[in-house]
Design an enzyme around this catalytic site. Sequence first.
Site, PDB file in Angstrom:
ATOM      1  N   ASP A 138      34.366  48.206  35.923  1.00  0.00           N
ATOM      2  CA  ASP A 138      35.232  48.437  34.767  1.00  0.00           C
ATOM      3  C   ASP A 138      36.317  49.463  35.099  1.00  0.00           C
ATOM      4  O   ASP A 138      36.093  50.366  35.909  1.00  0.00           O
ATOM      5  CB  ASP A 138      34.375  48.924  33.581  1.00  0.00           C
ATOM      6  CG  ASP A 138      35.130  48.835  32.267  1.00  0.00           C
ATOM      7  OD1 ASP A 138      36.158  48.130  32.206  1.00  0.00           O
ATOM      8  OD2 ASP A 138      34.692  49.467  31.292  1.00  0.00           O
ATOM      9  N   TRP A 198      43.256  51.882  35.541  1.00  0.00           N
ATOM     10  CA  TRP A 198      43.724  52.318  36.866  1.00  0.00           C
ATOM     11  C   TRP A 198      45.195  51.927  37.039  1.00  0.00           C
ATOM     12  O   TRP A 198      46.019  52.728  37.478  1.00  0.00           O
ATOM     13  CB  TRP A 198      42.852  51.671  37.942  1.00  0.00           C
ATOM     14  CG  TRP A 198      43.152  52.083  39.348  1.00  0.00           C
ATOM     15  CD1 TRP A 198      42.553  53.088  40.049  1.00  0.00           C
ATOM     16  CD2 TRP A 198      44.116  51.482  40.242  1.00  0.00           C
ATOM     17  NE1 TRP A 198      43.082  53.160  41.311  1.00  0.00           N
ATOM     18  CE2 TRP A 198      44.046  52.192  41.457  1.00  0.00           C
ATOM     19  CE3 TRP A 198      45.024  50.434  40.124  1.00  0.00           C
ATOM     20  CZ2 TRP A 198      44.836  51.873  42.557  1.00  0.00           C
ATOM     21  CZ3 TRP A 198      45.834  50.120  41.219  1.00  0.00           C
ATOM     22  CH2 TRP A 198      45.724  50.841  42.416  1.00  0.00           C
ATOM     23  N   HIS A 212      43.232  44.727  39.105  1.00  0.00           N
ATOM     24  CA  HIS A 212      42.263  43.734  39.597  1.00  0.00           C
ATOM     25  C   HIS A 212      42.441  43.540  41.103  1.00  0.00           C
ATOM     26  O   HIS A 212      41.463  43.470  41.846  1.00  0.00           O
ATOM     27  CB  HIS A 212      42.443  42.400  38.869  1.00  0.00           C
ATOM     28  CG  HIS A 212      42.232  42.486  37.386  1.00  0.00           C
ATOM     29  ND1 HIS A 212      41.212  43.221  36.819  1.00  0.00           N
ATOM     30  CD2 HIS A 212      42.913  41.945  36.351  1.00  0.00           C
ATOM     31  CE1 HIS A 212      41.271  43.120  35.498  1.00  0.00           C
ATOM     32  NE2 HIS A 212      42.299  42.355  35.188  1.00  0.00           N
ATOM     33  N   LEU A 240      21.533  39.798  52.679  1.00  0.00           N
ATOM     34  CA  LEU A 240      21.845  40.147  51.283  1.00  0.00           C
ATOM     35  C   LEU A 240      22.174  38.913  50.435  1.00  0.00           C
ATOM     36  O   LEU A 240      22.929  38.037  50.874  1.00  0.00           O
ATOM     37  CB  LEU A 240      23.068  41.078  51.285  1.00  0.00           C
ATOM     38  CG  LEU A 240      23.633  41.484  49.921  1.00  0.00           C
ATOM     39  CD1 LEU A 240      22.716  42.489  49.234  1.00  0.00           C
ATOM     40  CD2 LEU A 240      25.042  42.075  50.080  1.00  0.00           C
TER      41      LEU A 240
HETATM   42  C1  FPP Z   1      37.189  45.172  34.224  1.00  0.00           C
HETATM   43  O1  FPP Z   1      38.327  46.007  34.158  1.00  0.00           O
HETATM   44  C2  FPP Z   1      37.289  44.250  35.322  1.00  0.00           C
HETATM   45  C3  FPP Z   1      37.316  42.897  35.199  1.00  0.00           C
HETATM   46  C4  FPP Z   1      37.266  42.215  33.884  1.00  0.00           C
HETATM   47  C5  FPP Z   1      37.451  42.004  36.350  1.00  0.00           C
HETATM   48  C6  FPP Z   1      36.815  42.436  37.627  1.00  0.00           C
HETATM   49  C7  FPP Z   1      37.537  41.753  38.715  1.00  0.00           C
HETATM   50  C8  FPP Z   1      37.803  42.248  39.946  1.00  0.00           C
HETATM   51  C9  FPP Z   1      37.300  43.533  40.436  1.00  0.00           C
HETATM   52  C10 FPP Z   1      38.663  41.500  40.901  1.00  0.00           C
HETATM   53  C11 FPP Z   1      38.253  40.092  41.153  1.00  0.00           C
HETATM   54  C12 FPP Z   1      36.889  39.970  41.700  1.00  0.00           C
HETATM   55  C13 FPP Z   1      36.593  39.345  42.837  1.00  0.00           C
HETATM   56  C14 FPP Z   1      35.188  39.252  43.282  1.00  0.00           C
HETATM   57  C15 FPP Z   1      37.595  38.781  43.691  1.00  0.00           C
HETATM   58  P1  FPP Z   1      39.236  45.976  32.842  1.00  0.00           P
HETATM   59  O2  FPP Z   1      40.366  45.062  33.100  1.00  0.00           O
HETATM   60  O3  FPP Z   1      38.407  45.637  31.648  1.00  0.00           O
HETATM   61  O4  FPP Z   1      39.705  47.468  32.803  1.00  0.00           O
HETATM   62  P2  FPP Z   1      40.103  48.342  31.522  1.00  0.00           P
HETATM   63  O5  FPP Z   1      38.840  48.498  30.699  1.00  0.00           O
HETATM   64  O6  FPP Z   1      40.565  49.633  32.114  1.00  0.00           O
HETATM   65  O7  FPP Z   1      41.178  47.602  30.791  1.00  0.00           O
END
Ligand code: FPP
Length: 271
Positions: free
Chosen positions: A35, A40, A52, A146
């Site tokens: 999260d 960020w 992302h 893993l």
């Molecule tokens: C949450 O941050 C994150 C996500 C919903 C997506 C996670 C995805 C990645 C790390 C990249 C893609 C993954 C792979 C495996 C290639 P948020 O957007 O909710 O952050 P915020 O709460 O600060 O808005």
Amino acid sequence: MIDLSKLAEPGSIEESLLEKIDLKRLPRHIAIIMDGNGRWAKSRHLPRVEGHRAGITSVREAVETAARLELPVITLYAFSVENWKRPRYEIATLMMLLKEYLRKELASLMSNNIRFVPIGRVDGLDPSVVRELRYAEEQTSRNTGLLFQIALNYGGRAEIVDTVNRIMALLREREMSDAVIDESFFADHLYTANVDDPDLLIRTSGEMRVSNFLLWQIAYAEIHVNKVLWPDFRRRHLFEAIVDFQSRDRRFGGVEENDSEMFIEADENHA
Ligand code: FPP
């Protein structure tokens, strides 16, 4: 045999954290709610999708560290059933990043003997994404190290409902509609059948929520919340979580043996 030289440079923070870790009591399954990508990016005046993109480095590092620690399982929460509410462009970019990650990372998953398995309502994703996911799953299916599960179009409640429906169909098919099932039978029909439950759940960005992630499986997981935003999550943060995990007193609803003797004595005193 865990090769410590691949986990920490001499004199580094990682090395001092590693010294605090009992390698014989490592968690067997770490689940992570990644999260803070949006925050960020915002803090850098960048579009959310850049968060992302940067988060992929953290994914790579978490998976590689888990493999080097010889952990049996890591599960990352990448896209929830609720995430469809996000802007179309953000969803499309996330899916594009996922495909890019799979293409780039497959060789490294193979060389690290990692088995990749997507969990969730995977077939509800775009067919081009499903194709890449199934390809990576098939290619890595004979790897014995893993297990890397990635939760996509995933919801904990959706998983429970899907499991109930799967079991009902199975019982109907076997003409056993009035059968009574138990917890172990239920668990054997979850997306994570045959996988031990997470013993450590990590969430980044400081939020104290489980956000519909592995609701059944985290019943006894230790929860570690770190304020760091996911794109800044590095090996040392994983080590910190493990140190915290090893400091917990895990009783699974029971009591310490010494304490149970104390209770008996107290009861006798009351008698
Ligand atoms: C949450 O941050 C994150 C996500 C919903 C997506 C996670 C995805 C990645 C790390 C990249 C893609 C993954 C792979 C495996 C290639 P948020 O957007 O909710 O952050 P915020 O709460 O600060 O808005």
